[in-house]
Design a protein around this motif. Structure first.
Motif, PDB file in Angstrom:
ATOM      1  N   HIS A 131       0.848  -1.189   0.000  1.00 45.32           N
ATOM      2  CA  HIS A 131       0.000   0.000   0.000  1.00 45.32           C
ATOM      3  C   HIS A 131       0.885   1.241   0.000  1.00 45.32           C
ATOM      4  O   HIS A 131       2.078   1.175   0.291  1.00 45.32           O
ATOM      5  CB  HIS A 131      -0.972   0.011   1.181  1.00 45.32           C
ATOM      6  CG  HIS A 131      -0.350   0.334   2.511  1.00 45.32           C
ATOM      7  ND1 HIS A 131       0.575  -0.493   3.131  1.00 45.32           N
ATOM      8  CD2 HIS A 131      -0.506   1.401   3.346  1.00 45.32           C
ATOM      9  CE1 HIS A 131       0.943   0.035   4.286  1.00 45.32           C
ATOM     10  NE2 HIS A 131       0.302   1.196   4.440  1.00 45.32           N
ATOM     11  N   THR A 132       0.260   2.370  -0.360  1.00 47.08           N
ATOM     12  CA  THR A 132       0.976   3.638  -0.474  1.00 47.08           C
ATOM     13  C   THR A 132       0.133   4.731   0.164  1.00 47.08           C
ATOM     14  O   THR A 132      -1.101   4.691   0.118  1.00 47.08           O
ATOM     15  CB  THR A 132       1.221   3.989  -1.958  1.00 47.08           C
ATOM     16  OG1 THR A 132       1.842   2.884  -2.612  1.00 47.08           O
ATOM     17  CG2 THR A 132       2.103   5.213  -2.101  1.00 47.08           C
ATOM     18  N   CYS A 133       0.797   5.711   0.762  1.00 44.78           N
ATOM     19  CA  CYS A 133       0.094   6.837   1.374  1.00 44.78           C
ATOM     20  C   CYS A 133       0.793   8.139   1.004  1.00 44.78           C
ATOM     21  O   CYS A 133       2.004   8.176   0.762  1.00 44.78           O
ATOM     22  CB  CYS A 133       0.064   6.716   2.907  1.00 44.78           C
ATOM     23  SG  CYS A 133      -0.882   5.308   3.528  1.00 44.78           S
ATOM     24  N   VAL A 137      -4.381  12.863   4.996  1.00 45.73           N
ATOM     25  CA  VAL A 137      -3.648  11.711   4.467  1.00 45.73           C
ATOM     26  C   VAL A 137      -4.565  10.911   3.549  1.00 45.73           C
ATOM     27  O   VAL A 137      -5.734  10.667   3.870  1.00 45.73           O
ATOM     28  CB  VAL A 137      -3.134  10.812   5.613  1.00 45.73           C
ATOM     29  CG1 VAL A 137      -2.586   9.490   5.068  1.00 45.73           C
ATOM     30  CG2 VAL A 137      -2.053  11.540   6.400  1.00 45.73           C
ATOM     31  N   CYS A 187      -4.483   7.192   1.375  1.00 44.28           N
ATOM     32  CA  CYS A 187      -3.773   5.932   1.141  1.00 44.28           C
ATOM     33  C   CYS A 187      -4.504   5.129   0.079  1.00 44.28           C
ATOM     34  O   CYS A 187      -5.721   5.250  -0.104  1.00 44.28           O
ATOM     35  CB  CYS A 187      -3.692   5.105   2.432  1.00 44.28           C
ATOM     36  SG  CYS A 187      -2.799   5.897   3.791  1.00 44.28           S
ATOM     37  N   TRP A 188      -3.771   4.272  -0.634  1.00 48.04           N
ATOM     38  CA  TRP A 188      -4.364   3.409  -1.642  1.00 48.04           C
ATOM     39  C   TRP A 188      -3.547   2.114  -1.734  1.00 48.04           C
ATOM     40  O   TRP A 188      -2.402   2.050  -1.305  1.00 48.04           O
ATOM     41  CB  TRP A 188      -4.451   4.110  -2.993  1.00 48.04           C
ATOM     42  CG  TRP A 188      -3.143   4.612  -3.529  1.00 48.04           C
ATOM     43  CD1 TRP A 188      -2.319   3.994  -4.413  1.00 48.04           C
ATOM     44  CD2 TRP A 188      -2.497   5.863  -3.207  1.00 48.04           C
ATOM     45  NE1 TRP A 188      -1.214   4.751  -4.686  1.00 48.04           N
ATOM     46  CE2 TRP A 188      -1.296   5.916  -3.962  1.00 48.04           C
ATOM     47  CE3 TRP A 188      -2.813   6.932  -2.370  1.00 48.04           C
ATOM     48  CZ2 TRP A 188      -0.417   6.992  -3.881  1.00 48.04           C
ATOM     49  CZ3 TRP A 188      -1.941   7.997  -2.301  1.00 48.04           C
ATOM     50  CH2 TRP A 188      -0.757   8.028  -3.048  1.00 48.04           C
ATOM     51  N   ASN A 204      -5.596  -3.415   1.457  1.00 48.91           N
ATOM     52  CA  ASN A 204      -6.121  -3.083   2.782  1.00 48.91           C
ATOM     53  C   ASN A 204      -6.227  -4.335   3.633  1.00 48.91           C
ATOM     54  O   ASN A 204      -6.940  -4.349   4.640  1.00 48.91           O
ATOM     55  CB  ASN A 204      -7.500  -2.434   2.642  1.00 48.91           C
ATOM     56  CG  ASN A 204      -7.652  -1.205   3.524  1.00 48.91           C
ATOM     57  OD1 ASN A 204      -6.735  -0.824   4.230  1.00 48.91           O
ATOM     58  ND2 ASN A 204      -8.823  -0.578   3.485  1.00 48.91           N
ATOM     59  N   ALA A 211      -4.845   1.014   4.671  1.00 47.65           N
ATOM     60  CA  ALA A 211      -5.070   2.078   3.687  1.00 47.65           C
ATOM     61  C   ALA A 211      -6.265   2.958   4.025  1.00 47.65           C
ATOM     62  O   ALA A 211      -6.635   3.825   3.234  1.00 47.65           O
ATOM     63  CB  ALA A 211      -5.258   1.472   2.292  1.00 47.65           C
ATOM     64  N   ALA A 266      -7.046   5.707   5.978  1.00 45.35           N
ATOM     65  CA  ALA A 266      -6.488   6.799   6.790  1.00 45.35           C
ATOM     66  C   ALA A 266      -7.585   7.493   7.587  1.00 45.35           C
ATOM     67  O   ALA A 266      -8.681   7.706   7.084  1.00 45.35           O
ATOM     68  CB  ALA A 266      -5.778   7.802   5.898  1.00 45.35           C
ATOM     69  N   VAL A 297       3.648  11.131   7.482  1.00 40.57           N
ATOM     70  CA  VAL A 297       3.019   9.819   7.420  1.00 40.57           C
ATOM     71  C   VAL A 297       4.063   8.797   6.991  1.00 40.57           C
ATOM     72  O   VAL A 297       4.983   9.121   6.226  1.00 40.57           O
ATOM     73  CB  VAL A 297       1.815   9.830   6.437  1.00 40.57           C
ATOM     74  CG1 VAL A 297       2.267  10.125   5.010  1.00 40.57           C
ATOM     75  CG2 VAL A 297       1.038   8.522   6.508  1.00 40.57           C
ATOM     76  N   ALA A 352       4.319   4.508   5.908  1.00 43.74           N
ATOM     77  CA  ALA A 352       3.646   3.228   5.645  1.00 43.74           C
ATOM     78  C   ALA A 352       4.599   2.088   5.951  1.00 43.74           C
ATOM     79  O   ALA A 352       5.756   2.086   5.507  1.00 43.74           O
ATOM     80  CB  ALA A 352       3.192   3.162   4.189  1.00 43.74           C
ATOM     81  N   THR A 395       0.113   1.703   9.115  1.00 41.18           N
ATOM     82  CA  THR A 395       0.541   3.055   8.761  1.00 41.18           C
ATOM     83  C   THR A 395       0.471   3.927  10.000  1.00 41.18           C
ATOM     84  O   THR A 395      -0.411   3.739  10.850  1.00 41.18           O
ATOM     85  CB  THR A 395      -0.372   3.651   7.673  1.00 41.18           C
ATOM     86  OG1 THR A 395      -0.516   2.714   6.595  1.00 41.18           O
ATOM     87  CG2 THR A 395       0.180   4.948   7.137  1.00 41.18           C
TER      88      THR A 395
END
Length: 606
Positions: free
Chosen positions: A7-9, A17, A19-20, A23, A34, A36, A44, A46, A51
């Protein structure tokens, strides 16, 4: 932007924030890394399946997989947080590291001491100590159980450090990269010297310490407030049941705000308009000051005081449109200051960074005291500038007195951010003379042992954009001759010469005149006495070095002749006919008129 395992934030410009990505955990069960939370953050990070972020009040909130407690953040204030595989580490506001979560390999057992940064990997962690050394802890083998060494940090000083699953890397203060640990794919075969020139507009604009740190280089951190145009500052006055202000907030404001505003606007050559908007009433904290100063569940006392000030002010104060905030405690009971770059959380949204003025308790009450220079210093931190003085006071030890009554130890200060050195001088040196005039017309003479040349350094002005490229001469030849205009008022002239010594170190030369905040200060006392106090001992050329890889409080700027102990042989200003050998260059003042100094710069000794 920060990337975890799947995942990325990212931190949006409004502080929220987003995130995608995945999850779920590795069993495809929902854990929510993800998802947030609402609210505003300043950072932030991850991790594996969780996170964490730092909210605008300095507290940490985590979400996602909490199997090992890695998403259960402790209370209190933090300046940095890093999510690892199944553990998390953060740097508290007092510089100590606290980790939580999986500790199967000791990755959450942080060492004692103070740090400026921390990074967490799969099973080990590393931190950058305030002296620039790196310490790592946790898993130190490969997955087969053989020694790998990712938690065995090399000696020496670094400006950054980061970790992977089974290896670690750091950027040394000389610009080289060193890696250690498992090397099955060549991941520790570092590239050697990393060029920072491409990150600046020239070899004289070194890349500085990474955000969120204050920096002596370029660019300024992303959280820095505007240095050009209008800077609006919300001002809140706070007292306590056991430290009640007996004077009005108007009296308190007059002791600091006009000076800070005038100083910064003059230092910017009129390019910055400082607008203070004060809530003119004392906001009485609910508890005594000692209650906030105690460690424990309340976390960092200063963050709590800031938050309580906002809680008390929010019903009657609109925080919309402010770039920064300032909390002021009564100068009758408190002194000093500091800066909180993470700001405040208000009903109208985040406001920061925060300048704290008069935040250290005095042993005994006094008459309200001037604090404009403190406010200006802390506001410059809000623009991203570092402290030039050492946080470890033992580094700067004054020389022992010679025992002669004809000699004293004098302290010379330059600029606003704490560039200081001490030297021995004649006790009755006329350059240090204070002239006293009494109401009856009589006069007297004394001699100061502190010379505070407060005019801001040319380097600091260049960093924040108050000097442009045409006013800075970058010397990339073995010899050069430069005509320097006074840094206090250069007009269209050259205010500063810069000689690159390495990719992070610069030699800086500027002209100082008895004008602006270097002029003689006229102090007028309530009893009618007037004192003429020198701030600059003599007009001439100031030489200093900048090391952009050094963190705030680790001597990123030093006066020429200072080997690091804060001592110089004499007052560090060169006058016409004098020269000095500094960092491999001979600098001489070959001419001077009433407006400029002509400086000859030659590589090597003549």
């Amino acid at each position: 932007m920060t990337a975890g395992t799947f995942h990325t934030c990212g931190l949006r410009t409004d502080g929220t924030v987003l995130c995608w990505g995945s999850n779920a955990d590795d069993q495809d069960e929902y854990v929510g890394q993800a998802d947030a939370p609402d609210g505003t953050f300043t950072a932030v990070s991850a991790g594996g399946e969780h996170t964490c972020g730092i909210r605008t009040d300095g507290t940490v909130e985590c979400w996602g997989n909490n199997q090992h407690g890695q998403a259960t953040a402790p209370a209190g204030g933090f300046t940095a947080v890093e999510a690892g595989g199944s553990h998390t580490c953060g740097v508290r506001t007092d510089g100590t590291i606290q980790c939580w979560g999986n500790n199967a390999y000791g990755q959450s057992s942080a060492p004692e001491g103070t740090f400026t940064a921390v990074t967490a990997g799969w099973g080990h962690s590393c931190g950058l100590r305030t002296d620039g050394t790196v310490e790592c802890w946790g898993f130190n083998n490969d997955f087969s159980g053989n020694f790998a060494g990712q938690a065995t940090a090399p000696a020496g000083t670094f400006s950054t450090v980061d970790v992977g699953d089974l290896h670690s890397c750091g950027l040394r203060t000389d610009g080289t990269v060193e890696c250690w640990g498992f090397n099955d794919h060549g991941q520790t075969d570092g590239p050697g010297q990393i060029s920072t020139v491409a990150l600046g507009s020239s070899v004289c604009r070194p890349y500085g310490t990474p955000s969120p740190h204050h920096t002596a280089g370029f660019p300024l951190p992303g959280w820095a407030v505007p240095s050009i145009g209008t800077m609006r500052v919300a001002v809140l006055f706070v007292d306590f049941p056991d430290a009640v202000a007996t004077h009005s907030t108007e009296v308190e404001a007059a002791l600091g705000l006009p000076y800070a505003e005038a100083y910064l606007e003059a230092a910017s050559y009129g390019q910055l308009d400082v607008e203070f908007v004060a809530l003119h009433r004392w906001l009485r904290a609910e508890n005594n000051y000692d209650h906030y100063a105690q460690p424990g569940a309340l976390g960092d006392a200063r963050v709590v005081v800031d938050s309580e000030a906002v809680r008390l002010a929010d019903p009657s104060f609109d925080f919309t449109g402010f770039h920064a905030a300032m909390t002021v405690l009564p100068s009758s009971h408190f002194a000093g200051g500091e800066n909180n770059l993470y700001g405040l959380s208000t009903d109208e949204g985040p406001v920061g960074p925060v300048s704290r003025v008069n935040n250290f308790a005095l042993d005994d009450p006094r008459e309200p005291f001037r604090w404009g220079d403190v406010a200006a210093h802390e506001l410059m931190h809000g623009l991203g500038l570092p402290d030039h003085y050492p946080y470890d006071s033992s580094v700067h030890q004054p020389p022992e007195p010679s025992g002669s009554q004809a000699e004293v130890v004098v302290r010379g200060d330059f600029g606003l951010m704490g560039l200081t050195a001490v030297f021995r001088a004649r006790a009755a040196d006329r350059r240090h003379r204070i002239d006293w005039v009494y109401p009856n017309g009589s006069t007297a003479t004394s001699y100061t042992e502190t010379l505070g040349a407060a005019e801001m350094l040319g380097w600091s002005r260049w960093q924040v954009g108050w000097l442009d490229e045409s006013q800075v001469r970058c010397i990339d030849t073995p010899s050069a001759r430069v005509r320097l205009s006074p840094v206090a008022d250069p007009g269209a002239g050259v205010a500063m010469a810069v000689v690159p010594l390495s990719e992070t170190e610069m030699l800086v030369i500027e002209s100082r005149r008895l004008i602006g905040y270097d002029a003689v200060e006229m102090e007028r006392f309530p009893n009618g006495v007037v004192a003429s106090v020198p701030r600059l001992a003599v007009e001439g050329v100031l030489i200093y070095t900048v090391d952009a890889s050094r963190l705030t409080g680790q001597l990123p700027v030093r006066l020429a002749g200072d080997s690091g102990n804060g001592q110089v042989d004499a007052y560090p200003i060169l006058v016409r006919g004098e020269r000095a050998f500094v960092a491999g260059y001979t600098i001489g003042v070959v001419a001077a008129d009433g407006n400029t100094h002509i400086v000859q710069i030659i590589k090597g000794q003549p």
